[in-house]
Design an enzyme around this catalytic site. Structure first.
Site, PDB file in Angstrom:
ATOM      1  N   LYS A 138       0.759  -1.391  -0.059  1.00 19.14           N
ATOM      2  CA  LYS A 138      -0.099  -0.319  -0.286  1.00 19.14           C
ATOM      3  C   LYS A 138       0.796   0.875   0.032  1.00 19.14           C
ATOM      4  CE  LYS A 138      -3.103  -1.561  -0.414  1.00 19.14           C
ATOM      5  NZ  LYS A 138      -3.325  -2.436  -1.438  1.00 19.14           N
ATOM      6  N   THR A 153       0.419   0.072  -7.164  1.00 20.69           N
ATOM      7  CA  THR A 153      -0.645  -0.132  -8.541  1.00 20.69           C
ATOM      8  C   THR A 153       0.573   1.476  -9.478  1.00 20.69           C
ATOM      9  OG1 THR A 153      -1.888  -0.663  -7.013  1.00 20.69           O
ATOM     10  CG2 THR A 153      -2.694  -0.260  -9.381  1.00 20.69           C
ATOM     11  N   TRP A 154       0.401   2.361  -8.883  1.00 14.31           N
ATOM     12  CA  TRP A 154       1.042   3.463  -9.174  1.00 14.31           C
ATOM     13  C   TRP A 154       2.343   3.158 -10.215  1.00 14.31           C
ATOM     14  CZ3 TRP A 154       1.523   8.874  -7.103  1.00 14.31           C
ATOM     15  CH2 TRP A 154       1.574   9.850  -8.195  1.00 14.31           C
ATOM     16  N   HIS A 194       6.627  -7.196  -3.094  1.00 16.11           N
ATOM     17  CA  HIS A 194       6.826  -7.095  -1.629  1.00 16.11           C
ATOM     18  C   HIS A 194       8.039  -7.281  -1.119  1.00 16.11           C
ATOM     19  CE1 HIS A 194       3.034  -4.577  -2.262  1.00 16.11           C
ATOM     20  NE2 HIS A 194       2.335  -5.456  -2.778  1.00 16.11           N
ATOM     21  N   ARG A 232       6.437   5.577   1.606  1.00 13.82           N
ATOM     22  CA  ARG A 232       5.366   6.421   1.324  1.00 13.82           C
ATOM     23  C   ARG A 232       5.366   6.237   3.088  1.00 13.82           C
ATOM     24  NH1 ARG A 232      -1.257   5.307  -0.157  1.00 13.82           N
ATOM     25  NH2 ARG A 232      -1.806   7.376   0.011  1.00 13.82           N
ATOM     26  N   SER A 264      -4.023   3.267   4.156  1.00 14.44           N
ATOM     27  CA  SER A 264      -4.651   2.640   3.645  1.00 14.44           C
ATOM     28  C   SER A 264      -4.771   0.858   3.227  1.00 14.44           C
ATOM     29  CB  SER A 264      -3.923   2.803   1.946  1.00 14.44           C
ATOM     30  OG  SER A 264      -3.874   2.916   0.698  1.00 14.44           O
ATOM     31  N   TYR A 299       5.742   8.258  -2.307  1.00 16.43           N
ATOM     32  CA  TYR A 299       5.251   8.242  -3.398  1.00 16.43           C
ATOM     33  C   TYR A 299       4.297   9.905  -2.971  1.00 16.43           C
ATOM     34  CZ  TYR A 299       0.002   7.539  -3.528  1.00 16.43           C
ATOM     35  OH  TYR A 299      -1.660   7.757  -3.822  1.00 16.43           O
ATOM     36  N   LYS A 327      -8.623   7.221  -2.578  1.00 21.20           N
ATOM     37  CA  LYS A 327      -8.409   8.122  -2.515  1.00 21.20           C
ATOM     38  C   LYS A 327      -7.142   9.197  -3.346  1.00 21.20           C
ATOM     39  CE  LYS A 327     -11.510  10.037   1.726  1.00 21.20           C
ATOM     40  NZ  LYS A 327     -10.492  10.265   2.667  1.00 21.20           N
ATOM     41  N   GLY A 328      -6.416   7.772  -2.699  1.00 20.11           N
ATOM     42  CA  GLY A 328      -4.198   8.528  -3.406  1.00 20.11           C
ATOM     43  C   GLY A 328      -4.135   9.462  -2.694  1.00 20.11           C
TER      44      GLY A 328
HETATM   45  P1  PAP Z   1      -0.242  -3.009  -3.084  1.00 21.64           P
HETATM   46  O1  PAP Z   1       0.385  -2.996  -1.990  1.00 21.64           O
HETATM   47  O2  PAP Z   1      -1.607  -3.810  -2.358  1.00 21.64           O
HETATM   48  O3  PAP Z   1      -0.603  -2.993  -4.522  1.00 21.64           O
HETATM   49  P2  PAP Z   1      -0.569  -0.046  -3.838  1.00 21.64           P
HETATM   50  O4  PAP Z   1      -0.788  -0.061  -4.956  1.00 21.64           O
HETATM   51  O5  PAP Z   1       0.805   0.402  -3.017  1.00 21.64           O
HETATM   52  O6  PAP Z   1      -1.202  -1.115  -3.335  1.00 21.64           O
HETATM   53  O7  PAP Z   1      -2.001   1.150  -2.213  1.00 21.64           O
HETATM   54  C1  PAP Z   1      -2.391   1.758  -2.944  1.00 21.64           C
HETATM   55  C2  PAP Z   1      -2.531   2.986  -3.080  1.00 21.64           C
HETATM   56  O8  PAP Z   1      -2.109   3.767  -3.756  1.00 21.64           O
HETATM   57  C3  PAP Z   1      -4.007   3.207  -2.244  1.00 21.64           C
HETATM   58  O9  PAP Z   1      -4.236   4.482  -1.608  1.00 21.64           O
HETATM   59  P3  PAP Z   1      -5.586   4.814  -0.658  1.00 21.64           P
HETATM   60  O10 PAP Z   1      -5.810   3.312  -0.071  1.00 21.64           O
HETATM   61  O11 PAP Z   1      -4.695   5.672  -0.043  1.00 21.64           O
HETATM   62  O12 PAP Z   1      -6.028   5.572  -1.627  1.00 21.64           O
HETATM   63  C4  PAP Z   1      -4.644   3.951  -3.910  1.00 21.64           C
HETATM   64  O13 PAP Z   1      -5.418   4.893  -4.440  1.00 21.64           O
HETATM   65  C5  PAP Z   1      -3.490   3.778  -4.186  1.00 21.64           C
HETATM   66  N1  PAP Z   1      -2.664   4.538  -6.422  1.00 21.64           N
HETATM   67  C6  PAP Z   1      -3.631   3.776  -6.911  1.00 21.64           C
HETATM   68  N2  PAP Z   1      -3.246   3.972  -8.272  1.00 21.64           N
HETATM   69  C7  PAP Z   1      -2.433   5.079  -8.471  1.00 21.64           C
HETATM   70  C8  PAP Z   1      -2.372   6.238  -8.771  1.00 21.64           C
HETATM   71  N3  PAP Z   1      -2.374   6.021  -9.662  1.00 21.64           N
HETATM   72  N4  PAP Z   1      -2.037   7.077  -8.078  1.00 21.64           N
HETATM   73  C9  PAP Z   1      -1.572   7.196  -7.042  1.00 21.64           C
HETATM   74  N5  PAP Z   1      -1.984   7.093  -6.081  1.00 21.64           N
HETATM   75  C10 PAP Z   1      -2.269   5.506  -6.856  1.00 21.64           C
END
Ligand code: PAP
Length: 296
Positions: A53, A57-58, A114, A138, A146, A200, A263-264
């Protein structure tokens, strides 16, 4: 062998096992061991790495776009980033065979993990390997919030206070977070040509600087401002979240594609944590990272 390891209950739902300083679900741990013992890296492989988290994904979307030689081929429009860039220890949880076979070394691979640095295969870490690693960290308070939302949507929902205890004890897949971050951070200082350490928050506040740094690091410098704008738009949360594949698809057996896009926002923890909770996480962060010069 795994059954004999120290174990704990994760999210009131699953047993999780302690191995070499970190916690893993049993099926994931098998894959971690297999990867460590069997993976033979190529010098032109790229490994993305992150705790849970923190922007995985980004990062997958951005690295994929930076490495893409065919600009017309917008693969993110039709597939979820987790299918396009497999996380090596959870490929068994993906519903169909991933685009990249983790163990097929016939062409350069873009992979993600991970797994903590200390548990990576020697063929990636050795001084003779030119495999590059891009890591993303992050703010731990936002990481925790998250995580709470994500696991509440994939397992049974649990109250914030219980999830907080779980986070502080480090008992979650690839936890504890601070050890994970410290390992990659220290290594990135020792070998900056091998590990690029991203945050992040810096990607959010200064995306152009950060992605051009990453593209240069990957040996694919971006040609123009237009190219950069296009990649940032293609990988933006707004765009990815609203694509049909991510609104309704399910790449993983356990999680819907939409659960990766919330939310990001930077600082969302303020909407949830008490001052005491925030201070406890800050204290843990200072205790573990301050001496290394890292502030998250
Ligand atoms: P993972 O470790 O399970 O793969 P990961 O992608 O690291 O998950 O974390 C998801 C977080 O990245 C979410 O944050 P939030 O819960 O605080 O909202 C998600 O919204 C955010 N996220 C996913 N895609 C993007 C993107 N394209 N740009 C910015 N933030 C993103």
């Amino acid at each position: 062998m795994i059954e004999k390891l120290p174990k704990a209950r994760f999210w009131e739902a699953e047993d999780i096992f302690h191995w070499e300083g970190f916690w893993f679900w049993p099926d994931v741990l098998k894959m971690v061991m297999t990867f460590r013992d069997n993976f033979i890296a190529r010098n032109d492989d790229v490994l993305l790495a992150s705790p849970m988290k923190t922007g995985t994904t980004w990062l997958k979307s951005l690295a994929l776009s930076c490495r893409n030689d065919n600009d017309d081929n917008d693969v993110l429009a039709v597939e979820n980033p987790h299918f396009l860039v497999p996380t090596v220890e959870v490929v068994h949880l993906i519903k169909k065979p991933c685009k990249t076979d983790v163990y097929d070394a016939s062409a350069p691979r873009l992979l993600h993990t991970h797994i903590p640095y200390s548990l990576l295969p020697d063929s990636i870490k050795s001084s003779s390997s030119s495999t590059k690693i891009v890591y993303i960290a992050r703010n731990p308070k936002d990481t925790f919030i998250s995580m709470w939302h994500f696991y509440n949507s994939t397992f049974c929902p649990i109250p914030l206070e219980k999830a907080f205890d779980c986070f502080c004890s480090g008992v979650y897949n690839s936890g504890p977070l601070f050890d994970h971050v410290a390992e990659y951070w220290i290594e990135s200082w020792k070998r900056p040509e091998k590990i690029l350490f991203l945050k992040y928050e810096e990607l959010k506040s200064n995306p152009k600087v950060q992605i051009s740094k990453m593209a240069e690091f990957l040996g694919k410098p971006l040609g123009s401002e237009d190219e950069m704008e296009k990649i940032l738009w293609r990988c933006s949360l707004e765009r990815l979240r609203n694509l049909e594949v991510n609104k309704n698809g399910k790449s993983f057996l356990v999680a819907s594609n939409s659960s990766f896009f919330r939310k990001g926002e930077v600082g969302d923890w303020r909407n949830y944590l008490t001052p005491e909770m925030a201070e406890k996480i800050d204290q843990m962060s200072r205790h573990k990272l301050e001496a290394t010069g890292l502030f998250l």
